[in-house]
Design an enzyme around this catalytic site. Structure first.
Site, short mmCIF file in Angstrom:
data_model
loop_
_atom_site.label_atom_id
_atom_site.label_comp_id
_atom_site.label_asym_id
_atom_site.label_seq_id
_atom_site.Cartn_x
_atom_site.Cartn_y
_atom_site.Cartn_z
N HIS A 263 0.86 -1.37 0.14
CA HIS A 263 -0.15 -0.07 0.18
C HIS A 263 0.87 1.13 0.10
CE1 HIS A 263 -3.95 -1.80 0.51
NE2 HIS A 263 -3.50 -2.86 1.31
N ASP A 270 -7.27 -2.12 -2.46
CA ASP A 270 -8.28 -3.28 -2.12
C ASP A 270 -9.58 -2.81 -2.64
OD1 ASP A 270 -6.12 -4.55 -0.55
OD2 ASP A 270 -6.70 -3.41 1.46
N GLU A 319 -5.82 -13.21 -0.91
CA GLU A 319 -6.68 -12.13 -0.48
C GLU A 319 -7.25 -11.72 -2.02
OE1 GLU A 319 -4.37 -8.89 1.04
OE2 GLU A 319 -4.12 -9.90 2.92
N HIS A 322 -7.18 -7.85 -2.98
CA HIS A 322 -5.91 -6.93 -3.03
C HIS A 322 -5.42 -6.87 -4.56
CE1 HIS A 322 -2.14 -5.57 -1.07
NE2 HIS A 322 -1.61 -5.61 -2.32
#
Length: 351
Positions: A263, A270, A319, A322
């Protein structure tokens, strides 16, 4: 008798003078022949033309896009050009890390529309202007040449955080003071209205996200952006909360230590949907939005960064929410083959 001698001397002197004049004329002719350039029927000097052609060929720039891991004659052309500009790189015909650094350095100091480390048409035009002295480029003015810095036994701080193929994980951290200089807010839906830093992405990724969301809209899908850029300081606070609640080992399965979060790169977003109450949960992968992303995200340069079944390599849980921007070329290969960014980079540049 005396007259005959005088006449003889006069004739001899005259002959010597004439002979000397002839030799001088030959020397002048030779001098002229040496000084005058050779020309063809069109009045051009073939030797000079050959030298010009060689110079032009040496300075010829590739007209195709090139990025980390590419090999061949076009890469060699680019490296020769960079070397002439003063960049200390090896002309290896492989688009290696130093070549990525040189292109990134040029892009940073010349205010291009996207800093990527990828050689593209815009960068080509900048180099053309550099060779004609229309634009000044100074090696290391934008990004100093340095090695990754070791901070722990198995972790380094990466030297070039700007390239879009930068590997950020538990072994490769971003510099503590790194904040992308090209952060913008993409024009997409968020499940909140506050103007928070986590709405931002680097411009090249934000533009791609807008295109992807627009395509999803046409399919009747409800994609929402939830969390993008996150500063080093914010990651410190967030990780500390998770450690307090779950313990450090468990927290590090789903949250990154400061510096190790993608990030912070500005290349990640996300995403979620109302079907999972806008949460970031594994169930998102089973929604229509999650399935569509798995199939189409690469068309816009994004990958599912932490795919199912690759937890041992990524060291994070699956994830499906993501998304990481890596560019269309890399994204398509990664997603089509079902591999991770780690595996892809190891294949294209195993140094």
């Amino acid at each position: 008798m005396l007259k005959n001698k005088i006449l003889y001397v006069f004739v001899a002197c005259s002959f010597i003078l004439v002979l000397g004049a002839c030799n001088a004329s030959k020397q002048d002719t030779n001098t002229i022949n040496q000084e005058e350039p050779k020309t063809d029927v069109n009045g051009k000097n073939p030797d000079q033309e050959e030298n010009i052609d060689e110079a032009e060929q040496e300075l010829a720039l590739p007209t195709v896009s090139l990025q980390k891991g590419d090999k061949g004659e076009d890469v060699l052309k680019l490296q020769k050009a960079l070397h002439q500009l003063g960049y200390p790189i090896t002309e290896s015909s492989q688009y290696d890390r130093k070549t990525v650094w040189a292109i990134t350095d040029i892009q940073i100091q010349t205010d291009v529309s996207a800093i990527t480390g990828i050689y593209d048409e815009e960068t080509m035009h900048i180099l053309e202007k550099a060779f004609t002295k229309e634009r000044s480029i100074t090696p290391e003015e934008g990004l100093p040449l340095q090695d990754d810095k070791k901070i722990e036994d198995d972790t380094v701080t990466i030297a070039n955080p700007y390239e879009i193929l930068a590997l950020v994980n538990k072994q490769n951290a971003l510099p503590q003071d790194y904040e992308p200089i090209d952060l913008v807010t993409p024009n997409v839906r968020f499940p909140f209205v506050e103007d928070l830093p986590k709405k931002k992405m680097r411009k090249i990724a934000a533009d791609a996200l807008e295109k992807m969301f627009a395509a999803a809209d046409l399919e009747g899908l409800d994609l929402f952006a939830q969390s993008g850029y996150r500063s080093y300081e914010r990651q410190v606070s967030l990780f500390a909360v998770y450690v307090t609640k779950y313990g450090e080992k468990e927290a590090n399965n789903f949250s990154a230590r400061p510096g190790e979060s993608e990030h912070q790169s500005g290349l990640t977003m996300d995403v979620t949907s109302p079907h999972v109450n806008y949460d970031l949960v594994i169930e998102f992968g089973e929604t229509e939005e999650g399935k569509w992303l798995q199939e189409h995200a690469a068309e816009y340069g994004f990958i599912i960064r932490y795919p199912k079944g690759k937890e041992e390599i990524t060291q994070y849980q699956y994830e499906p929410w993501h998304l990481r921007y890596v560019g269309i070329k890399a994204a398509k290969e990664i997603m089509d083959r079902g591999i991770t960014l780690e595996e892809y980079l190891e294949e294209i540049l195993p140094e």
